[in-house]
Structure formats: structure tokens, C-alpha cells
Design an enzyme around this catalytic site. Structure first.
Site, PDB file in Angstrom:
ATOM      1  N   CYS A   1       0.163  -2.971  -0.043  1.00 54.13           N
ATOM      2  CA  CYS A   1       0.495  -4.403  -0.131  1.00 54.13           C
ATOM      3  C   CYS A   1      -0.253  -5.250   0.890  1.00 54.13           C
ATOM      4  O   CYS A   1      -0.620  -6.377   0.624  1.00 54.13           O
ATOM      5  CB  CYS A   1       1.992  -4.582   0.045  1.00 54.13           C
ATOM      6  SG  CYS A   1       2.609  -3.785   1.525  1.00 54.13           S
TER       7      CYS A   1
ATOM      8  N   GLU B   1      10.335  -7.920   0.673  1.00 54.83           N
ATOM      9  CA  GLU B   1       9.016  -7.492   1.182  1.00 54.83           C
ATOM     10  C   GLU B   1       8.108  -7.393  -0.038  1.00 54.83           C
ATOM     11  O   GLU B   1       8.221  -6.445  -0.810  1.00 54.83           O
ATOM     12  CB  GLU B   1       9.137  -6.110   1.846  1.00 54.83           C
ATOM     13  CG  GLU B   1      10.126  -6.032   2.983  1.00 54.83           C
ATOM     14  CD  GLU B   1       9.564  -6.567   4.284  1.00 54.83           C
ATOM     15  OE1 GLU B   1       8.335  -6.569   4.445  1.00 54.83           O
ATOM     16  OE2 GLU B   1      10.367  -7.002   5.122  1.00 54.83           O
TER      17      GLU B   1
ATOM     18  N   GLU C   1      -3.051 -10.423  -6.826  1.00 57.25           N
ATOM     19  CA  GLU C   1      -2.990  -9.068  -6.268  1.00 57.25           C
ATOM     20  C   GLU C   1      -3.382  -8.063  -7.350  1.00 57.25           C
ATOM     21  O   GLU C   1      -2.751  -8.015  -8.402  1.00 57.25           O
ATOM     22  CB  GLU C   1      -1.562  -8.775  -5.781  1.00 57.25           C
ATOM     23  CG  GLU C   1      -1.455  -7.451  -5.065  1.00 57.25           C
ATOM     24  CD  GLU C   1      -0.029  -7.156  -4.596  1.00 57.25           C
ATOM     25  OE1 GLU C   1       0.916  -7.420  -5.363  1.00 57.25           O
ATOM     26  OE2 GLU C   1       0.118  -6.651  -3.471  1.00 57.25           O
TER      27      GLU C   1
END
Ligand code: NAD
Length: 497
Positions: free
Chosen positions: A301, A267, A400
Site C-alpha cells: 500500500c 488503513e 492505485e
């Protein structure tokens, strides 16, 4: 060790932090680790040490995997009827719920979360435990197969000792998402929390022991990523692995598991888009997206970090977002009226600030420049919300950042919007905002990611599988029946008639 400047500590929190250096829990026993090494975790809001904990190394991890394997084989956990295991899990959920104010305070201090958000995370863990404990009662584990000339069926068994490595942004909530299906399916677990935020996991291990879950079923090992984390993901005794964190470390964990042929769920990170059409309520949409990007200081996230806005409303939308972002009160996470707390550590603050610089150096316009935030009396790691605008090939629009930084780009039509949303290596979560539900469904299905949301962002009702594709992960299904099935291996049995 704790130096608290907000509301005073609950006595139990004080007692827990006062037992520093905190031990890990392996096979039901407190374990100090074989090297005697310790680390400190900081309060991100003050920058001051909060607690000290023992650091476990590879030899200690080996003992933890052995303890989990032993418990799997001998404690009766794997073979007990699901309703008995369910009673244990419900008792654990009860204990967590009873200790919610304590765990929430520990989590808020350790991760820099607002207290209400930390309490929400604890409740989420409770609800997830109950959800999977209930589901395991009702799911068919034995299925007859209609096969010519044979009696045949499949049966599902738990795997054994399962490893879990977690990040620092949602330490307790993610433990709930991770271990609840594994435990409900009859596996035993070894949990490696992030070194920045190990405290709530260590508290959970103690609670699990008190509620009578057999020793060795839940083991928590605190340590570094390169030490305990690498040792756990590379341990051949682990039967199934789950990793939540960055794509960079996810690759290492995937490689290590691959060498041992251990199935692994990854994940990972994201660079989600929010596609905003010209028929939205601009004020409300801006409010929801600003809330999302400032929630837990943008360290989420699945956040919408690329705001793709129809050209005709871009100015109005941008102005409204700027107004709302400027109004967000940055402060100590336990302080009155704080709307956005610190980021987790100095490294994360430097990362956020560096993306603001790099993005502007590559031509992004700083619509709201952001930058370091000063919180009077606090030496923690604060940044202001920021809004950049420009082309999507900009580093701040591609990588990110993991902070309260959004990036605005404009589109003219639906096809262009979808192409822009999909112009990323990530594939975790996107959202589409429009009052045309036909268009909403079309765009939602066209955006390449594990999850699409309509007129909302960050939706996690239990029962809806959550996970990423491409650079955002492998093997999702979290929070749904899919994950429960992941924690059973399937076996077929056949007899000629
Ligand atoms: P990280 O990858 O740096 O660390 C995550 C965990 O991995 C920590 O426990 C760390 O100790 C451990 N680790 C580090 N090196 C290791 C190694 N060599 N071997 C094994 N384990 C090792 O991530 P982070 O900075 O803690 O968290 C932020 C990242 O997590 C972001 O990319 C974010 O998007 C992602 N994340 C994803 C989800 C999801 O559900 N997809 C949820 C939360 C966070």
C-alpha cells in the site's frame, strides 16, 4: 489438496492443509459455519487449490462477537494486571516464533510471497506482540488532574470486543500490527482475514488456543467480504473497528460503523511518490526504488509508485531502473533464486495488465512494457515489472495499481517537485532522495501524507506512528504508542473537595 512444485511441505503444514475444509475458531471452538458453504484458497504461484475453508455468515459472525463480548466480561482478560496479560502475549509470541517456519510456509503458499519475506512478516508479528506487551506494562493508565477545588483524574479502560478486517497482501504481519495493541490494552478481538489468504490467521487461532489465552479472546472468522466482513463491520456489539484494505471497501466499513457510532480506524491504499533530486547516487537510488516496487510484486500500500525525478538526471536514472527491472527474476515464490513471485490472483493480474493498457492509451510511454510473465511449469499469476513515463494526469499515475508498475515524471525545481508529489487524492507515504539534509527535511514535511521517508522507502521501526490521510485512511498511529491509546477509552472521575 495442495499441489506443490517447489520445496516439499513441512509435515505440520501438510497436516494443517490436510484438515481441509478448515474451520474458523470462535470462543475457543472449531466452527464450521451454519450454511455448510466452503471456499477454496489458491496457491498464486501455481493457480491450483491450496486448501478449503468453511465460510461463515452473519449469524456466525454474531456468535463470534458474542463470544468476544462474553470473554471480555467474564474471562478475566480485561481486568487482569497488565503483567499477567503480558505473560500470555509473550507466550503467544514464543509459540509463533517457534512455529515460524510453518507459518512462513503457509503464508508464502497462500499469499504468493517469497519464503524469506513471509518469514520476515512472521517475525514482525512476534516483535510487535512483544513491543505492545512490554509497553502496556509501563504506560500510565491513571492520570491525576490539577483542578481547583476538586480531586480529579482520568483513567483508561479497554473498550470490549474489537473487530478487525484485513487484506491479502500482508495477512500475518497486519494481524500483528492490528491486534497486538488491542490485546495488550485488555480488549478481545474478532478477526476477519481476506478470503484469498485466510490460512495463517486460522493457524494463529489454533496456536492462541494452545498457549492458554482464554477462549473467546482471539476469534478468527473466515468468510467473504460481503458476508462475514459486512456483518462484522455492521455489528452493534463491536466496540471498536479496524479495517485495512481498499478505499472503496473502507468507505462501506466507515458507513456501517458510523450507523452504530462505533469508532473506526481505516488503513487504506496509496499512490506514494519518491522525489529524486539531482544530487543522489543514481545507481543506489534506482536499486532501492526498483527493490521497493518489485517487493511482493508491488502489492504494497505504501509503495513509491510515482517516481518524480529531477530533469537533469532523468535519462540516467530511467536507464538504470530499466536495466535493474529487466534483471529481476520472476518465478515461483518457493523456487530457488526467485526475486519476484506472482500477484495474488487472476483478478489482480488482470487489474495490473489493464492499467498498463489504459495508461498507454492515455499517452504514457512504456519505457519497460511489462505484461504477463511465463514461469515454466507454473500456471500461476505472474507479471513482469513495468515502467511507464509521462504526465501525472494519466490514469496509471493517479490510481492505485497494486502491482510492479512504476510511473516516472520529471521536475525542474523543489517547489514543482512538492506540488507534483501532492497532486493526488491519496496521502499514505512518500519519500525524498537527496544528499542535502536541509532540503530533505523541508520536502519531507511539505509532502501531504501520514508518512515521509528520507533516502529510503518502506521504513517501519516500531515506535514511529504509521497511517494515512485523505483517501489513504483515517486514524493512523499504527505501530506506536498512539495505537495502544486508541484501544483504551478515557474516563474522567471528579470529586469536590
Ligand atoms: P479489499 O478492500 O478488497 O478487502 C479487504 C478486506 O475487506 C478483505 O478481508 C475483504 O474480504 C473485506 N471486505 C470486502 N468487502 C467488504 C464489505 N462490503 N464489508 C466489509 N469487509 C469487506 O482490499 P484488498 O484487495 O484485500 O487489499 C488491497 C488494498 O488494501 C489496497 O488498496 C491496499 O493499498 C490496501 N492496504 C492498505 C494498508 C495500509 O496500512 N494502509 C495495508 C495493506 C493493504
Amino acid at each position: 489438496m495442495a499441489t506443490i512444485t517447489g520445496p516439499s511441505l513441512l509435515p505440520e503444514v501438510e497436516r494443517f492443509l490436510g484438515t481441509s475444509p478448515l474451520t474458523s475458531v470462535v470462543g475457543g471452538k472449531d466452527v464450521a459455519g451454519s450454511t455448510g458453504e466452503t471456499m477454496r484458497t489458491l496457491d498464486p504461484g501455481t493457480g491450483e487449490p491450496l486448501a478449503e475453508f468453511h465460510v461463515l455468515n452473519a449469524a456466525d459472525v454474531d456468535r463470534a462477537v458474542q463470544a468476544a463480548t462474553h470473554a471480555f466480561k467474564t474471562s478475566g482478560w480485561a481486568t487482569m494486571p497488565p503483567n499477567e496479560r503480558g505473560v500470555h502475549l509473550q507466550r503467544l509470541a514464543d509459540a509463533i516464533e517457534k512455529h515460524k517456519p510453518i507459518i512462513a510456509q503457509i503464508e508464502a503458499l497462500d499469499a504468493g510471497k517469497l519464503l524469506a519475506h513471509a518469514a520476515g512478516d512472521v517475525q514482525n508479528c512476534v516483535d510487535t506482540l512483544r513491543y505492545f506487551a512490554d509497553m502496556a506494562l509501563h504506560v500510565q493508565r491513571r492520570n491525576a488532574l490539577a483542578v481547583a477545588g476538586h480531586e480529579a483524574w482520568t483513567v483508561r479502560h479497554p473498550w470490549g470486543a474489537c473487530g478487525f478486517i484485513f487484506p491479502w497482501n500482508f495477512p500475518f504481519l497486519l494481524i500483528g500490527w492490528g491486534i497486538s495493541p488491542a490485546l495488550a490494552a485488555g480488549n478481545t478481538v474478532v478477526i476477519k482475514p481476506a478470503e484469498d489468504t485466510p490460512l495463517s490467521a486460522l493457524y494463529l487461532a489454533r496456536l492462541a488456543r494452545e498457549t492458554g489465552i482464554p477462549d473467546g479472546v482471539i476469534n478468527v472468522i473466515a468468510g467473504t467480504g460481503a458476508g462475514a466482513g459486512a456483518a462484522l463491520s455492521g455489528h452493534p456489539g463491536i466496540r471498536r473497528m479496524s479495517f485495512t484494505g481498499s478505499p472503496e471497501v473502507g468507505r462501506l466499513v466507515g458507513e456501517a460503523c458510523g450507523r452504530n457510532l462505533v469508532p473506526v480506524k481505516l488503513e487504506l491504499g496509496g499512490k506514494g511518490a519518491a522525489v529524486v533530486f539531482d544530487d543522489v547516487d543514481v545507481l543506489q537510488t534506482a536499486q532501492k526504488l526498483v527493490n521497493a516496487i518489485t517487493f511482493h510484486s508491488g502489492q504494497v500500500c505504501c509503495d513509491a509508485t510515482r517516481w518524480l525525478v529531477h530533469r537533469s538526471i532523468a535519462k540516467q536514472f530511467t536507464d538504470e531502473c530499466v536495466k535493474q527491472m529487466q534483471g529481476v527474476k520472476v518465478g515461483y515464490q518457493l523456487g530457488n533464486g526467485t526475486q519476484m513471485g506472482p500477484v495474488v490472483n487472476a483478478k489482480q493480474r488482470a487489474r495490473v495488465l489493464s492499467y498498463l493498457e489504459k495508461g498507454q492509451a492515455q499517452g504514457a510511454e512504456a519505457v519497460l512494457p511489462g505484461g504477463p510473465a511465463e514461469v515454466p511449469g507454473q500456471g500461476g499469476f505472474y507479471v513482469k515489472p513495468a515502467l511507464l513515463a509521462g504526465k501525472l494526469d494519466n490514469v496509471a499515475a493517479r490510481e492505485e495499481i497494486f502491482g510492479p508498475v512504476a510511473y516516472i515524471a520529471t521536475f525542474s525545481n523543489e517547489d514543482e517537485a512538492v506540488a507534483m508529489a501532492n497532486d493526488t487524492d491519496y496521502g499514505l507515504a512518500n519519500s525524498v532522495w537527496t544528499s542535502d539534509l536541509g532540503r530533505a527535511a523541508r520536502v519531507a514535511e511539505s509532502m501531504v501524507a501520514g508518512n515521509s521517508w528520507i533516502n529510503a522507502h518502506n521504513l517501519f521501526p516500531r515506535g514511529v506512528p504509521y497511517g494515512g490521510v485523505h483517501k489513504s485512511g483515517v486514524g493512523g498511529g499504527v505501530n506506536s504508542i498512539e495505537t495502544l491509546f486508541d484501544y483504551w477509552r478515557s474516563q474522567s472521575v471528579v470529586r469536590p473537595l
